[in-house]
Design a protein around this motif. Structure first.
Motif, PDB file in Angstrom:
ATOM      1  N   SER A   1     -14.345   5.463  -6.166  1.00  0.00           N
ATOM      2  CA  SER A   1     -13.364   5.113  -5.140  1.00  0.00           C
ATOM      3  C   SER A   1     -13.460   3.606  -4.886  1.00  0.00           C
ATOM      4  O   SER A   1     -14.547   3.039  -4.852  1.00  0.00           O
ATOM      5  CB  SER A   1     -13.632   5.882  -3.843  1.00  0.00           C
ATOM      6  OG  SER A   1     -12.651   5.581  -2.864  1.00  0.00           O
ATOM      7  N   ARG A   2     -12.301   2.988  -4.705  1.00  0.00           N
ATOM      8  CA  ARG A   2     -12.272   1.540  -4.522  1.00  0.00           C
ATOM      9  C   ARG A   2     -11.294   1.181  -3.414  1.00  0.00           C
ATOM     10  O   ARG A   2     -10.192   1.741  -3.353  1.00  0.00           O
ATOM     11  CB  ARG A   2     -11.856   0.846  -5.824  1.00  0.00           C
ATOM     12  CG  ARG A   2     -12.086  -0.653  -5.837  1.00  0.00           C
ATOM     13  CD  ARG A   2     -11.729  -1.239  -7.195  1.00  0.00           C
ATOM     14  NE  ARG A   2     -12.123  -2.631  -7.289  1.00  0.00           N
ATOM     15  CZ  ARG A   2     -11.854  -3.417  -8.333  1.00  0.00           C
ATOM     16  NH1 ARG A   2     -11.196  -2.925  -9.374  1.00  0.00           N
ATOM     17  NH2 ARG A   2     -12.238  -4.681  -8.343  1.00  0.00           N
ATOM     18  N   ILE A   3     -11.701   0.251  -2.546  1.00  0.00           N
ATOM     19  CA  ILE A   3     -10.833  -0.185  -1.458  1.00  0.00           C
ATOM     20  C   ILE A   3     -10.840  -1.706  -1.388  1.00  0.00           C
ATOM     21  O   ILE A   3     -11.732  -2.371  -1.911  1.00  0.00           O
ATOM     22  CB  ILE A   3     -11.271   0.396  -0.092  1.00  0.00           C
ATOM     23  CG1 ILE A   3     -12.709  -0.037   0.232  1.00  0.00           C
ATOM     24  CG2 ILE A   3     -11.148   1.902  -0.060  1.00  0.00           C
ATOM     25  CD1 ILE A   3     -13.112   0.286   1.654  1.00  0.00           C
ATOM     26  N   PHE A   4      -9.812  -2.240  -0.722  1.00  0.00           N
ATOM     27  CA  PHE A   4      -9.675  -3.679  -0.554  1.00  0.00           C
ATOM     28  C   PHE A   4      -9.408  -3.963   0.923  1.00  0.00           C
ATOM     29  O   PHE A   4      -8.870  -3.117   1.649  1.00  0.00           O
ATOM     30  CB  PHE A   4      -8.526  -4.214  -1.400  1.00  0.00           C
ATOM     31  CG  PHE A   4      -8.701  -3.986  -2.878  1.00  0.00           C
ATOM     32  CD1 PHE A   4      -9.302  -4.933  -3.672  1.00  0.00           C
ATOM     33  CD2 PHE A   4      -8.262  -2.801  -3.459  1.00  0.00           C
ATOM     34  CE1 PHE A   4      -9.460  -4.724  -5.035  1.00  0.00           C
ATOM     35  CE2 PHE A   4      -8.405  -2.582  -4.814  1.00  0.00           C
ATOM     36  CZ  PHE A   4      -9.013  -3.547  -5.603  1.00  0.00           C
ATOM     37  N   THR A   5      -9.774  -5.164   1.343  1.00  0.00           N
ATOM     38  CA  THR A   5      -9.454  -5.609   2.687  1.00  0.00           C
ATOM     39  C   THR A   5      -8.838  -6.992   2.605  1.00  0.00           C
ATOM     40  O   THR A   5      -9.214  -7.805   1.749  1.00  0.00           O
ATOM     41  CB  THR A   5     -10.707  -5.609   3.595  1.00  0.00           C
ATOM     42  OG1 THR A   5     -10.317  -5.864   4.932  1.00  0.00           O
ATOM     43  CG2 THR A   5     -11.706  -6.656   3.137  1.00  0.00           C
ATOM     44  N   ASP A   6      -7.889  -7.257   3.477  1.00  0.00           N
ATOM     45  CA  ASP A   6      -7.183  -8.546   3.496  1.00  0.00           C
ATOM     46  C   ASP A   6      -6.716  -8.774   4.932  1.00  0.00           C
ATOM     47  O   ASP A   6      -5.724  -8.177   5.374  1.00  0.00           O
ATOM     48  CB  ASP A   6      -6.016  -8.521   2.511  1.00  0.00           C
ATOM     49  CG  ASP A   6      -5.332  -9.878   2.381  1.00  0.00           C
ATOM     50  OD1 ASP A   6      -5.649 -10.799   3.156  1.00  0.00           O
ATOM     51  OD2 ASP A   6      -4.469 -10.003   1.488  1.00  0.00           O
TER      52      ASP A   6
END
Length: 251
Positions: free
Chosen positions: A60-65
């Motif tokens: 599982s992979r997530i990003f934040t911006d």
């Protein structure tokens, strides 16, 4: 006499009879005793091979911006240099963490519910800063001034009986956090990838693949979402406190 002689002519002489009997005796086939000691062997033997079970792997992979509001005297790069403070902002519970050295901490994670099991992972996490574009992850621009990398370097599962321990298990976490500045604006960007790989013990081998996938993906999603919440909330809140402290010191 002639009849007797003629009849007697059909009776072979004794020596012929005897010789014939001897000849018959010579023709009697004697049993071959060698067969009594022969053990029949099969022409083939079944070969039993160790079947290698392919591990189940889920990622599982997530990003934040997010917007990042920096101050000239309290840049985010400087904040990242204080790794103990950054770690405390992400993992505030002192009872479940222990500092091992300048870059590494041991963490007792919250229990993970998997099927009907409760597992307590213990991990060693490393925080390391990189600058100047050297050895950055491939998808981070080289003009970024500083990157904080997060890695799990060791792990251990607690709370499982030997019968329920997987024959293979690995837990991987790789993350990066960095400020990206363009024109007059700054943004806090980050990425986190978590993966688990395991082979179920024989007592759980009958769990359907689709059910296993659903549970594993649900566990991973909760873990990465929890980490994202800590970065978006706790870390930014602590950085704002860092800015205020710096501002007070300048007065």
């Amino acid at each position: 006499m002639s009849e007797v002689a003629a009849g007697s002519s059909f009776i072979p002489p004794y020596h012929q009879f005897c010789s014939g009997r001897r000849k018959w005796k010579d023709q009697v086939v004697k049993p071959n005793r060698q067969w009594r000691h022969v053990v029949t062997q099969p022409k083939w033997k079944p070969v039993i091979k160790n079947q290698m079970v392919k591990p189940s792997t889920y990622t599982s992979r997530i990003f934040t911006d997010l917007p990042l509001y920096e101050s000239p005297g309290a840049m985010f790069d400087e904040y990242l240099d204080d790794k103990p403070r950054v770690f405390k902002a992400i993992f505030p519970d002192k009872r479940r963490s222990q500092r091992l050295n300048e870059e590494e901490w041991k963490i007792q994670m919250l229990p993970i519910q998997f099927l009907f099991l409760s597992v307590w992972p213990v991990i060693d996490m490393r925080l390391r800063c990189k600058t100047g574009g050297k050895d950055y992850p491939s998808d981070i621009p080289h003009y970024v001034t500083k990157v904080l990398e997060l890695d799990i370097i060791r792990w251990e599962l607690q709370g499982l009986d030997d019968l329920l321990k997987p024959s293979h298990f690995s837990l991987g976490v790789k993350g990066a956090l960095y400020p990206e500045r363009q024109a007059m604006r700054s943004r806090l960007k980050g990425q986190l990838e978590m993966s688990i790989s395991f082979v179920l013990p024989p007592v759980l081998a009958l769990v359907p693949e689709d059910g296993l996938q659903s549970v594993a993906e649900s566990v991973l999603k909760r873990l990465v979402e929890n980490m994202k919440h800590k970065v978006n909330g706790s870390l930014l809140a602590d950085y704002n406190e860092f800015r205020k402290q710096k501002a007070k010191n300048l007065v």
